[in-house]
Design a protein around this motif. Sequence first.
Motif, short mmCIF file in Angstrom:
data_model
loop_
_atom_site.label_atom_id
_atom_site.label_comp_id
_atom_site.label_asym_id
_atom_site.label_seq_id
_atom_site.Cartn_x
_atom_site.Cartn_y
_atom_site.Cartn_z
N HIS A 96 0.84 -1.21 0.00
CA HIS A 96 0.00 0.00 0.00
C HIS A 96 0.87 1.25 0.00
O HIS A 96 0.66 2.14 -0.82
N GLU A 113 -0.11 -0.12 9.55
CA GLU A 113 -0.09 1.30 9.15
C GLU A 113 -1.45 1.77 8.64
O GLU A 113 -1.96 2.79 9.08
N HIS A 114 -2.05 1.06 7.69
CA HIS A 114 -3.31 1.51 7.09
C HIS A 114 -4.34 0.39 6.95
O HIS A 114 -5.35 0.55 6.27
N GLU A 128 -6.74 -1.58 0.35
CA GLU A 128 -5.37 -1.18 0.70
C GLU A 128 -4.36 -2.25 0.31
O GLU A 128 -3.22 -1.96 0.00
#
Length: 149
Positions: A96, A113-114, A128
């Motif tokens: 991502h 992280e995401h 993602e």
Amino acid sequence: MNEKISRMEFLKSMGFKGASLLAIYCGASAITSCINEVGDPITGGPTGTGVDFTLDLTDSANAKLLNTGGYLIVNKIVVARVSGDAFAAVTQVCSHENKSKVIYRNNEFYCTEHGARYTLTGTGLNSEGKKGIKAYKAQLSGTSLHVFA
């Protein structure tokens, strides 16, 4: 006159140096030489090398791999025990945003992280993670776990 020069040599020949050279060389995220934290975007390892290492499961440093659901991060590779005698391994670098944030949880690989999610074989499970990540082979022989490309 068919000599090839590196990108860095070309920029130097144009008069760039110091911080301005670094900014131009690595400033754009589209420049592949600056995208991946670990180097080679194909192998997930240092540039020019493949992944090939063995973990001794009797070594206390590898104790997390003794139980199903346990994982280790070795050389930016996430190695997880997914069942009694099955293991999975993927690059720690998330596709991502190319950050080394991938872990193993709930029988899948996950980027902290995401929220990118990946199967045990590196296939993306959400938007993602849609690009997927590099997976490696993990082969158990006695108490030795061989991880390789």
